[in-house]
Design a protein around this motif. Structure first.
Motif, PDB file in Angstrom:
ATOM      1  N   HIS A 207       0.822  -1.212  -0.092  1.00 50.28           N
ATOM      2  CA  HIS A 207       0.023   0.081  -0.082  1.00 50.28           C
ATOM      3  C   HIS A 207       0.736   1.308  -0.062  1.00 50.28           C
ATOM      4  CE1 HIS A 207      -2.623  -2.832   2.269  1.00 50.28           C
ATOM      5  NE2 HIS A 207      -3.182  -2.934   1.022  1.00 50.28           N
ATOM      6  N   ARG A 208       2.052   0.981  -0.191  1.00 52.13           N
ATOM      7  CA  ARG A 208       2.951   2.209  -0.405  1.00 52.13           C
ATOM      8  C   ARG A 208       3.671   2.471  -1.624  1.00 52.13           C
ATOM      9  NH1 ARG A 208       4.524   4.444   4.424  1.00 52.13           N
ATOM     10  NH2 ARG A 208       4.713   6.150   2.918  1.00 52.13           N
ATOM     11  N   VAL A 209       3.244   1.501  -2.665  1.00 52.23           N
ATOM     12  CA  VAL A 209       3.801   1.511  -4.072  1.00 52.23           C
ATOM     13  C   VAL A 209       2.756   1.689  -5.030  1.00 52.23           C
ATOM     14  CG1 VAL A 209       5.292   0.035  -5.528  1.00 52.23           C
ATOM     15  CG2 VAL A 209       5.811  -0.018  -3.066  1.00 52.23           C
ATOM     16  N   VAL A 210       3.415   2.562  -6.066  1.00 55.19           N
ATOM     17  CA  VAL A 210       2.574   2.828  -7.124  1.00 55.19           C
ATOM     18  C   VAL A 210       3.249   2.749  -8.338  1.00 55.19           C
ATOM     19  CG1 VAL A 210       1.121   4.528  -8.311  1.00 55.19           C
ATOM     20  CG2 VAL A 210       1.225   4.720  -5.721  1.00 55.19           C
ATOM     21  N   ALA A 211       2.516   1.734  -9.492  1.00 55.03           N
ATOM     22  CA  ALA A 211       3.215   1.585 -10.758  1.00 55.03           C
ATOM     23  C   ALA A 211       2.673   2.680 -11.569  1.00 55.03           C
ATOM     24  CB  ALA A 211       2.595   0.190 -11.071  1.00 55.03           C
ATOM     25  N   ILE A 212       3.553   3.042 -12.660  1.00 55.04           N
ATOM     26  CA  ILE A 212       3.157   4.114 -13.491  1.00 55.04           C
ATOM     27  C   ILE A 212       3.091   3.278 -14.994  1.00 55.04           C
ATOM     28  CG2 ILE A 212       3.710   6.253 -14.522  1.00 55.04           C
ATOM     29  CD1 ILE A 212       5.489   6.691 -11.985  1.00 55.04           C
ATOM     30  N   HIS A 213       2.119   3.310 -15.782  1.00 57.28           N
ATOM     31  CA  HIS A 213       1.829   3.217 -17.148  1.00 57.28           C
ATOM     32  C   HIS A 213       1.312   1.588 -16.994  1.00 57.28           C
ATOM     33  CE1 HIS A 213       3.596   6.867 -17.786  1.00 57.28           C
ATOM     34  NE2 HIS A 213       4.934   6.632 -17.745  1.00 57.28           N
ATOM     35  N   GLY A 214       1.938   0.787 -16.946  1.00 56.98           N
ATOM     36  CA  GLY A 214       1.272  -0.689 -17.109  1.00 56.98           C
ATOM     37  C   GLY A 214       0.774  -0.950 -18.464  1.00 56.98           C
ATOM     38  N   ILE A 215       1.310  -0.539 -19.708  1.00 54.94           N
ATOM     39  CA  ILE A 215       0.892  -0.637 -20.860  1.00 54.94           C
ATOM     40  C   ILE A 215       1.053  -1.984 -21.289  1.00 54.94           C
ATOM     41  CG2 ILE A 215       1.086   0.155 -23.307  1.00 54.94           C
ATOM     42  CD1 ILE A 215       0.404   2.261 -21.425  1.00 54.94           C
ATOM     43  N   ILE A 247      -0.651   6.522 -26.578  1.00 52.47           N
ATOM     44  CA  ILE A 247      -1.331   6.307 -27.480  1.00 52.47           C
ATOM     45  C   ILE A 247      -0.813   6.181 -28.888  1.00 52.47           C
ATOM     46  CG2 ILE A 247      -2.168   8.617 -28.215  1.00 52.47           C
ATOM     47  CD1 ILE A 247      -4.443   5.442 -27.871  1.00 52.47           C
ATOM     48  N   ASP A 248       0.708   6.821 -28.977  1.00 52.87           N
ATOM     49  CA  ASP A 248       1.248   6.725 -30.368  1.00 52.87           C
ATOM     50  C   ASP A 248       2.385   5.688 -30.248  1.00 52.87           C
ATOM     51  OD1 ASP A 248       3.108   7.746 -28.292  1.00 52.87           O
ATOM     52  OD2 ASP A 248       3.993   9.144 -29.415  1.00 52.87           O
ATOM     53  N   THR A 249       2.139   4.673 -29.252  1.00 50.78           N
ATOM     54  CA  THR A 249       3.007   3.592 -29.625  1.00 50.78           C
ATOM     55  C   THR A 249       2.906   2.982 -30.701  1.00 50.78           C
ATOM     56  OG1 THR A 249       2.751   3.069 -27.137  1.00 50.78           O
ATOM     57  CG2 THR A 249       3.492   1.437 -28.259  1.00 50.78           C
ATOM     58  N   ILE A 255       2.915 -11.238 -31.532  1.00 51.48           N
ATOM     59  CA  ILE A 255       1.433 -11.690 -31.528  1.00 51.48           C
ATOM     60  C   ILE A 255       1.046 -11.522 -30.096  1.00 51.48           C
ATOM     61  CG2 ILE A 255      -0.016 -13.952 -31.706  1.00 51.48           C
ATOM     62  CD1 ILE A 255       1.816 -14.824 -33.820  1.00 51.48           C
ATOM     63  N   ALA A 256      -0.262 -10.850 -29.973  1.00 50.86           N
ATOM     64  CA  ALA A 256      -0.663 -10.845 -28.460  1.00 50.86           C
ATOM     65  C   ALA A 256      -2.151 -10.573 -28.464  1.00 50.86           C
ATOM     66  CB  ALA A 256      -0.240  -9.475 -27.774  1.00 50.86           C
ATOM     67  N   PRO A 257      -3.235 -10.749 -27.576  1.00 53.36           N
ATOM     68  CA  PRO A 257      -4.422 -10.294 -27.607  1.00 53.36           C
ATOM     69  C   PRO A 257      -4.805  -9.233 -28.098  1.00 53.36           C
ATOM     70  CG  PRO A 257      -3.713 -11.413 -25.529  1.00 53.36           C
ATOM     71  CD  PRO A 257      -2.554 -11.107 -26.237  1.00 53.36           C
ATOM     72  N   SER A 258      -5.799  -8.861 -28.853  1.00 50.43           N
ATOM     73  CA  SER A 258      -6.188  -7.711 -29.487  1.00 50.43           C
ATOM     74  C   SER A 258      -6.253  -6.580 -28.252  1.00 50.43           C
ATOM     75  CB  SER A 258      -7.481  -7.730 -30.099  1.00 50.43           C
ATOM     76  OG  SER A 258      -8.087  -6.333 -30.610  1.00 50.43           O
ATOM     77  N   HIS A 259      -5.535  -5.585 -28.245  1.00 50.28           N
ATOM     78  CA  HIS A 259      -5.580  -4.529 -27.473  1.00 50.28           C
ATOM     79  C   HIS A 259      -4.931  -3.132 -27.950  1.00 50.28           C
ATOM     80  CE1 HIS A 259      -1.464  -5.740 -27.483  1.00 50.28           C
ATOM     81  NE2 HIS A 259      -1.158  -4.717 -26.780  1.00 50.28           N
ATOM     82  N   ASN A 260      -4.965  -2.038 -26.968  1.00 49.44           N
ATOM     83  CA  ASN A 260      -4.391  -0.798 -27.500  1.00 49.44           C
ATOM     84  C   ASN A 260      -3.254  -0.136 -26.619  1.00 49.44           C
ATOM     85  OD1 ASN A 260      -5.870  -0.068 -25.262  1.00 49.44           O
ATOM     86  ND2 ASN A 260      -7.601   0.589 -26.305  1.00 49.44           N
ATOM     87  N   ALA A 261      -2.740   0.685 -26.621  1.00 52.39           N
ATOM     88  CA  ALA A 261      -1.587   1.022 -25.895  1.00 52.39           C
ATOM     89  C   ALA A 261      -2.243   1.896 -24.547  1.00 52.39           C
ATOM     90  CB  ALA A 261      -0.644   1.965 -26.603  1.00 52.39           C
ATOM     91  N   LEU A 262      -2.880   1.361 -23.903  1.00 50.82           N
ATOM     92  CA  LEU A 262      -3.714   1.998 -22.687  1.00 50.82           C
ATOM     93  C   LEU A 262      -3.582   1.144 -21.351  1.00 50.82           C
ATOM     94  CD1 LEU A 262      -6.926   3.757 -24.694  1.00 50.82           C
ATOM     95  CD2 LEU A 262      -4.703   4.914 -23.830  1.00 50.82           C
ATOM     96  N   ALA A 303     -12.623   6.374 -23.472  1.00 50.56           N
ATOM     97  CA  ALA A 303     -13.138   6.002 -24.357  1.00 50.56           C
ATOM     98  C   ALA A 303     -12.248   4.849 -25.059  1.00 50.56           C
ATOM     99  CB  ALA A 303     -12.935   6.920 -25.473  1.00 50.56           C
ATOM    100  N   GLY A 304     -11.065   4.808 -24.813  1.00 55.15           N
ATOM    101  CA  GLY A 304      -9.981   3.765 -25.274  1.00 55.15           C
ATOM    102  C   GLY A 304     -10.335   2.427 -24.616  1.00 55.15           C
ATOM    103  N   CYS A 305     -10.894   2.306 -23.448  1.00 54.61           N
ATOM    104  CA  CYS A 305     -11.331   1.241 -22.842  1.00 54.61           C
ATOM    105  C   CYS A 305     -12.860   0.864 -22.840  1.00 54.61           C
ATOM    106  CB  CYS A 305     -10.815   1.191 -21.211  1.00 54.61           C
ATOM    107  SG  CYS A 305      -8.715   1.321 -21.161  1.00 54.61           S
ATOM    108  N   ARG A 306     -13.319   1.620 -23.442  1.00 51.61           N
ATOM    109  CA  ARG A 306     -14.779   1.688 -23.449  1.00 51.61           C
ATOM    110  C   ARG A 306     -15.367   1.334 -22.220  1.00 51.61           C
ATOM    111  NH1 ARG A 306     -17.552   0.679 -28.325  1.00 51.61           N
ATOM    112  NH2 ARG A 306     -19.127  -0.348 -27.382  1.00 51.61           N
ATOM    113  N   TYR A 307     -15.150   2.213 -21.319  1.00 48.40           N
ATOM    114  CA  TYR A 307     -15.330   2.275 -19.872  1.00 48.40           C
ATOM    115  C   TYR A 307     -16.430   3.346 -19.657  1.00 48.40           C
ATOM    116  CZ  TYR A 307     -14.674   1.261 -14.885  1.00 48.40           C
ATOM    117  OH  TYR A 307     -14.678   1.085 -13.457  1.00 48.40           O
TER     118      TYR A 307
END
Length: 350
Positions: A207-215, A247-249, A255-262, A303-307
């Motif tokens: 609970h003291r650690v934060v990850a950034i991005h995780g693309i 988003i400009d990745t 080969i990977a599951p269908s996904h975006n850079a978000l 929008a990118g995650c349809r959330y």
């Protein structure tokens, strides 16, 4: 026609204000607004790893006054948007010396009545090289949050685990939170978020650690992703998403599951992992298209995650940002979603 147009922004922004205002959980204000022909050429022609060193000339040529102007411009931009708290990484290394952090502390003092400003030390040079380690140790004394980029030490020395040991050990000894850049290359060969969770538990820093991005999380199989989310919740590791930065990745042939850079908020939040929002770099060689607009970041992410869980979208911009900065206690996102937020988001004593 006098009727007001019904837009998502019109519906969401009043709720953000009600929840305490925007929080920009991740920025790099010391390099903001440095666009010119040279920086655009770096953006066009350099990989991310090459950019880590390509910005050295700009850093060396920047005076304390140059840095102060950039911090002031960024902070004022946040204030005009209704941002109430912001965390900026600051280059404290052989190229920047202590000029950026000197300017940063001066800017914070100037705006302290208008906005909460926190700083983390950027480690573009890593923490294992002796000179870089010296600057990391000096910076750790001056910042509020210990920052990390383990990929640098993995690239240079093949020792990302050792880098995390140094970072987490330093943070624990100083009772500070940790923000770590992870999984930035959008492919399933990266396991940095899982590595960070394991090290968080090993160092008893839950609970003291934060990850950034995780693309790269979204590039893995669903079976792996679900296991990872469980581990993130066990470790109390949060995530900060910076949509415009990734988003400009470039496309690849992996080969990977269908996904975006978000960052996959549509899976992280229901799994209990709080996700905050950041702008990352603003108008510089890293991210020239980002102008520091929090609404643009939030709308792109949703929008990118349809959330469309609007309560959670508001919390991404507010409550979870304060969690990521240590301004409120960590609480699982699905617990908050299931109950009254006021009951859970209590002021932390850190």
């Amino acid at each position: 026609m006098n009727e007001e147009l019904t837009t998502l922004r019109a519906l969401i922004t009043p709720a953000i204000k009600k929840h305490g205002g925007w929080v920009n959980a991740h920025a790099h204000a010391d390099r903001a607004f440095t666009l010119d022909e040279n920086t655009l050429e770096i953006y066009r022609t350099h990989s991310l790893e090459r950019k880590w060193d390509a910005v050295d000339a700009m850093k060396r040529n920047s005076s304390v006054e140059d840095y102060y102007r950039r911090f002031s411009q960024t902070i004022e931009l946040m204030i005009t948007q209704g941002v109430t708290a912001v965390c900026s990484f600051v280059d404290i290394d052989p190229a920047a010396g202590d000029r950026a952090i000197t300017a940063a502390l001066r800017a914070r003092e100037h705006y302290q009545e208008q906005i909460t400003v926190l700083y983390a030390n950027q480690t573009l040079k890593g923490v294992i090289d002796p000179e870089a380690r010296e600057w990391f140790d000096r910076g750790a004394e001056l910042v509020d949050v210990i920052g990390a980029l383990p990929k640098r030490d993995e690239r240079d020395f093949g020792r990302s685990n050792d880098a995390l040991d140094i970072v987490l050990g330093t943070a624990k000894s100083k009772n500070k939170m940790v923000h770590v850049h992870v999984d930035q290359f959008n492919h399933a060969r990266e396991y940095e978020t899982e590595q960070l969770c394991d090290k968080t538990i090993e160092h008893d820093m839950q609970h003291r650690v934060v990850a950034i991005h995780g693309i790269s999380i979204a590039a893995h199989s669903k079976q792996y992703r679900l296991r990872l989310y469980e581990k993130m919740r066990e470790a109390g590791v949060m995530m900060i998403a910076c949509p415009m930065a990734w988003i400009d990745t470039p496309r690849s042939e992996f080969i990977a599951p269908s996904h975006n850079a978000l960052t996959p908020i549509d899976e992280l939040l229901p799994s209990g992992v709080p996700v905050a929002l950041g702008t990352d770099n603003i108008c510089d060689a890293m991210v020239p298209f980002c102008e520091g607009d929090l609404w643009r970041e939030l709308s792109l992410l949703a929008a990118g995650c349809r959330y469309t869980d609007f309560d959670q979208i508001v919390r991404i911009a507010t409550t979870y940002g304060r969690m990521a900065l240590g301004l409120t206690e960590w609480v699982a996102a699905n617990a908050i979603n299931a109950a009254n937020e006021e009951q859970y988001a209590r002021t932390a004593v850190l």
